[in-house]
Enzyme design. Structure first.
Site, PDB file in Angstrom:
ATOM      1  N   CYS A 169       0.243   3.753   3.605  1.00 32.60           N
ATOM      2  CA  CYS A 169       0.891   3.136   5.035  1.00 32.60           C
ATOM      3  C   CYS A 169       2.688   4.068   4.834  1.00 32.60           C
ATOM      4  O   CYS A 169       3.067   4.348   4.009  1.00 32.60           O
ATOM      5  CB  CYS A 169       1.315   1.556   4.727  1.00 32.60           C
ATOM      6  SG  CYS A 169      -0.524   1.102   4.602  1.00 32.60           S
ATOM      7  N   HIS A 179      -8.431   6.772   3.158  1.00 39.09           N
ATOM      8  CA  HIS A 179      -7.839   7.971   2.665  1.00 39.09           C
ATOM      9  C   HIS A 179      -9.249   8.921   2.185  1.00 39.09           C
ATOM     10  O   HIS A 179      -9.815   8.582   1.641  1.00 39.09           O
ATOM     11  CB  HIS A 179      -6.901   8.061   1.566  1.00 39.09           C
ATOM     12  CG  HIS A 179      -6.957   8.058  -0.061  1.00 39.09           C
ATOM     13  ND1 HIS A 179      -7.498   6.281   0.269  1.00 39.09           N
ATOM     14  CD2 HIS A 179      -7.059   8.131  -0.736  1.00 39.09           C
ATOM     15  CE1 HIS A 179      -8.024   5.531  -1.283  1.00 39.09           C
ATOM     16  NE2 HIS A 179      -8.215   6.491  -1.459  1.00 39.09           N
ATOM     17  N   CYS A 238       0.433  -1.617   0.122  1.00 40.85           N
ATOM     18  CA  CYS A 238      -0.208  -0.375  -0.342  1.00 40.85           C
ATOM     19  C   CYS A 238       0.864   1.570   0.237  1.00 40.85           C
ATOM     20  O   CYS A 238       1.486   1.290   0.907  1.00 40.85           O
ATOM     21  CB  CYS A 238      -0.995  -0.002   1.326  1.00 40.85           C
ATOM     22  SG  CYS A 238      -2.197   1.698   1.251  1.00 40.85           S
ATOM     23  N   GLN A 269      -9.861  13.047  -0.719  1.00 39.84           N
ATOM     24  CA  GLN A 269      -8.860  14.233  -1.570  1.00 39.84           C
ATOM     25  C   GLN A 269      -9.234  14.513  -1.936  1.00 39.84           C
ATOM     26  O   GLN A 269     -10.412  15.352  -0.732  1.00 39.84           O
ATOM     27  CB  GLN A 269      -9.048  12.893  -3.240  1.00 39.84           C
ATOM     28  CG  GLN A 269      -8.714  12.014  -3.722  1.00 39.84           C
ATOM     29  CD  GLN A 269      -9.080  11.099  -4.038  1.00 39.84           C
ATOM     30  OE1 GLN A 269      -8.978  11.927  -5.517  1.00 39.84           O
ATOM     31  NE2 GLN A 269      -9.785   9.800  -4.548  1.00 39.84           N
TER      32      GLN A 269
END
Length: 347
Positions: free
Chosen positions: A73, A169, A70, A171
């Protein structure tokens, strides 16, 4: 909150937001990255009058990597990610595969936590408050860029939404134009002002509170309701009681209460369809006033939270009427949705 600004190996900006003032962020991104190359272009549709971002370079972006690869991470020995540090609270960086770039705007990624297996609903109130501070700071910073006309903070959650990275997450888009949806709201607000002399957003919230059937939860500084003409099966709009144009204008009382209210809404969303169901896919979107436009003072900051799941195991698809003519057909009455969201309140 402590803010630390640095750069990644290809020159993109990376910002850490930490709850502790004594944290030191000095790890260096040593990946052999080539400079970012984008082909982002904004084209105007002469028939509809809206804008479309053409971004062919995004075809090569990372797609559903395994958890141990990922890119959101923290970096570990032998594996470098977009975050050079071995741990972090909240991190924001320029997207390597942006939809908007250069004179066409800016796109950023907001990592809510270093815990890959968490979701926003798993955050503590302190962590959620730190994310709010990051959203606010980024809004303030992007507002200073000459190519940015509007800032949009949002989260896509779930593979059904189209998320390609499982790490929690969101944006932030800095659009070089006022988005069509916001233009419609500004136009409606102006017409309402001319007709009634009042503020459309204030009157809308007042009507929902007076009716009460679609109220989901109400705090001292925030109120959440399913809108009268909801487009989506389960859709909630969250407003601060004191109208402000954008995140920068929220007072301390509203900032303090926000994590309590928002986390409760997200946790209710995960309980809509009953125990044993997978996490509810959703989109969470902050609507903020654009900069330098007529009627900005009449706009009301608010958050819209909705899911494309209409019932257990079934999604709401945008088919002919929705996609072809922008006319939504909702299978769930807003009053029914609000009742369900009240039923699944935390004890």
């Amino acid at each position: 909150m402590k803010k630390t600004v640095t750069t990644l190996a290809d020159g993109r900006e990376l910002i850490y937001y930490d709850s502790r003032d004594d944290v030191v962020r000095d790890a260096v991104d040593r990946r052999p990255l080539d400079p970012v190359s984008t082909s982002s272009e904004v084209r105007r549709d002469p028939l509809l009058g809206d804008s479309v971002a053409i971004a062919s370079h995004r075809q090569g972006r990372i797609y559903h990597p395994p958890a141990d690869e990922c890119p959101l991470c923290p970096s570990q020995e032998g594996r470098q990610s977009e975050i050079p540090e071995p741990d972090y609270d909240v991190a924001v960086f320029e997207n390597r595969f942006p939809s908007l770039a250069g004179d066409s705007g800016r796109c950023e990624v907001v990592c809510f936590t270093s815990d890959h297996d968490a979701s926003f609903a798993d955050l503590t109130e302190e962590q959620a408050g730190l994310v709010l501070e990051a959203w606010t700071d980024r809004t303030a910073e992007l507002a200073e860029l000459p190519q940015v006309a509007q800032v949009f903070c949002f989260e896509n959650r779930g593979a059904e939404i189209g998320v390609t990275l499982g790490h929690p997450h969101g944006q932030i888009y800095g659009y070089p134009f006022v988005t069509p949806r916001t233009e419609l709201m500004l136009r409606s607000a102006a017409a309402h002002r001319a007709e009634t002399g009042g503020n459309l957003f204030d009157d809308l919230v007042a009507r929902e509170e007076a009716d009460g059937s679609r109220i989901v939860l109400a705090g001292e500084h925030w109120v959440a309701f399913v809108p009268y003409a909801a487009h989506w099966p389960y859709e909630v709009h969250l407003y601060p009681r004191h109208r402000v144009a954008d995140l920068r204008q929220l007072d301390e009382a509203a900032r303090t209460e926000f994590p309590q209210v928002y986390l409760e809404l997200l946790r209710r969303f995960d309980r809509i369809f009953g125990p044993g169901e997978p996490p509810t896919p959703y989109i969470s979107a902050w609507h903020q006033a654009p900069f330098g436009v007529e009627g900005r003072e009449d706009f009301a900051l608010h958050l819209e939270l909705f899911t494309i799941r209409r019932t257990s195991g079934k999604l709401k698809f945008l088919a002919g009427s929705e996609s072809g003519m922008s006319v939504f057909i909702n299978d769930v009455p807003p009053e029914t949705a609000a009742q369900r969201l009240r039923e699944v309140a935390s004890e």
